[in-house]
Design a protein around this motif. Structure first.
Motif, short mmCIF file in Angstrom:
data_model
loop_
_atom_site.label_atom_id
_atom_site.label_comp_id
_atom_site.label_asym_id
_atom_site.label_seq_id
_atom_site.Cartn_x
_atom_site.Cartn_y
_atom_site.Cartn_z
N THR A 38 -3.77 -4.63 -4.41
CA THR A 38 -4.97 -5.10 -5.11
C THR A 38 -5.76 -6.06 -4.22
O THR A 38 -6.98 -5.97 -4.11
CB THR A 38 -4.59 -5.78 -6.43
OG1 THR A 38 -3.82 -4.88 -7.21
CG2 THR A 38 -5.82 -6.20 -7.20
N PHE A 39 -5.05 -6.98 -3.58
CA PHE A 39 -5.71 -7.92 -2.68
C PHE A 39 -6.33 -7.19 -1.49
O PHE A 39 -7.42 -7.53 -1.04
CB PHE A 39 -4.71 -8.97 -2.21
CG PHE A 39 -5.34 -10.07 -1.39
CD1 PHE A 39 -6.29 -10.91 -1.94
CD2 PHE A 39 -4.98 -10.25 -0.07
CE1 PHE A 39 -6.87 -11.92 -1.19
CE2 PHE A 39 -5.54 -11.25 0.68
CZ PHE A 39 -6.49 -12.09 0.12
N GLY A 40 -5.66 -6.17 -0.99
CA GLY A 40 -6.20 -5.36 0.09
C GLY A 40 -7.46 -4.64 -0.32
O GLY A 40 -8.41 -4.52 0.46
N THR A 41 -7.48 -4.14 -1.55
CA THR A 41 -8.67 -3.47 -2.07
C THR A 41 -9.84 -4.45 -2.19
O THR A 41 -10.98 -4.12 -1.83
CB THR A 41 -8.37 -2.83 -3.44
OG1 THR A 41 -7.26 -1.96 -3.30
CG2 THR A 41 -9.56 -2.08 -3.97
N VAL A 42 -9.56 -5.66 -2.68
CA VAL A 42 -10.61 -6.68 -2.80
C VAL A 42 -11.14 -7.05 -1.42
O VAL A 42 -12.36 -7.17 -1.22
CB VAL A 42 -10.06 -7.91 -3.55
CG1 VAL A 42 -11.05 -9.07 -3.48
CG2 VAL A 42 -9.76 -7.57 -4.99
N LEU A 43 -10.25 -7.23 -0.45
CA LEU A 43 -10.69 -7.54 0.91
C LEU A 43 -11.54 -6.42 1.50
O LEU A 43 -12.54 -6.68 2.18
CB LEU A 43 -9.48 -7.78 1.82
CG LEU A 43 -8.84 -9.16 1.79
CD1 LEU A 43 -7.64 -9.18 2.71
CD2 LEU A 43 -9.83 -10.22 2.18
N THR A 44 -11.15 -5.18 1.23
CA THR A 44 -11.92 -4.05 1.74
C THR A 44 -13.32 -4.01 1.14
O THR A 44 -14.30 -3.80 1.85
CB THR A 44 -11.18 -2.73 1.44
OG1 THR A 44 -9.86 -2.81 1.99
CG2 THR A 44 -11.91 -1.55 2.01
N ILE A 45 -13.42 -4.25 -0.15
CA ILE A 45 -14.74 -4.25 -0.81
C ILE A 45 -15.60 -5.39 -0.29
O ILE A 45 -16.80 -5.21 -0.01
CB ILE A 45 -14.57 -4.31 -2.34
CG1 ILE A 45 -13.96 -3.00 -2.83
CG2 ILE A 45 -15.90 -4.58 -3.03
CD1 ILE A 45 -13.54 -3.02 -4.28
N VAL B 139 -3.62 -2.35 2.68
CA VAL B 139 -3.42 -1.21 1.77
C VAL B 139 -2.55 -0.15 2.43
O VAL B 139 -1.66 0.43 1.80
CB VAL B 139 -4.79 -0.62 1.34
CG1 VAL B 139 -4.62 0.70 0.64
CG2 VAL B 139 -5.52 -1.59 0.44
N LYS B 140 -2.77 0.07 3.72
CA LYS B 140 -2.04 1.13 4.43
C LYS B 140 -0.57 0.78 4.62
O LYS B 140 0.28 1.66 4.50
CB LYS B 140 -2.71 1.37 5.79
CG LYS B 140 -2.16 2.56 6.53
CD LYS B 140 -3.01 2.92 7.75
CE LYS B 140 -3.08 1.79 8.73
NZ LYS B 140 -3.70 2.19 10.00
N THR B 141 -0.25 -0.48 4.92
CA THR B 141 1.13 -0.84 5.24
C THR B 141 1.96 -1.21 4.02
O THR B 141 3.19 -1.30 4.14
CB THR B 141 1.16 -2.02 6.22
OG1 THR B 141 0.50 -3.13 5.66
CG2 THR B 141 0.52 -1.62 7.54
N THR B 142 1.35 -1.42 2.88
CA THR B 142 2.09 -1.78 1.68
C THR B 142 2.61 -0.50 1.02
O THR B 142 1.85 0.39 0.68
CB THR B 142 1.21 -2.55 0.69
OG1 THR B 142 0.68 -3.68 1.35
CG2 THR B 142 2.00 -2.97 -0.51
N GLY B 143 3.91 -0.44 0.83
CA GLY B 143 4.53 0.74 0.21
C GLY B 143 4.48 0.67 -1.30
O GLY B 143 4.39 -0.40 -1.91
N ASP B 144 4.54 1.83 -1.90
CA ASP B 144 4.57 1.91 -3.36
C ASP B 144 5.99 1.84 -3.86
O ASP B 144 6.89 2.48 -3.33
CB ASP B 144 3.95 3.24 -3.83
CG ASP B 144 2.44 3.21 -3.77
OD1 ASP B 144 1.86 2.10 -3.83
OD2 ASP B 144 1.84 4.28 -3.66
#
Length: 64
Positions: free
Chosen positions: A6-13, A57-62
């Protein structure tokens, strides 16, 4: 959803917005009142945010 993603998505936006604002200021569109040199600052910060967000986002696993 994972907090890191989620933080990665916010940073990307935020990065995308910074890149757009920097490009508009460089072109003189939108009456932002920035010179050519000063318009590089939001562009570079946006680029850093964008790359950091994509990398997070890319390096964080699900995990389920």
């Amino acid at each position: 959803m994972n907090q890191k993603r989620t933080f990665g998505t916010v940073l990307t936006i935020l990065g995308i917005l910074g890149i757009i604002i920097g490009a508009l200021a460089f072109l003189g569109i939108g009456n932002l009142g920035l010179s050519k040199l000063n318009s590089a600052v939001p562009f570079i910060v946006g680029l850093i945010f964008f790359m950091a967000g994509i990398n997070l986002v890319k390096t964080t696993g699900d995990r389920a």
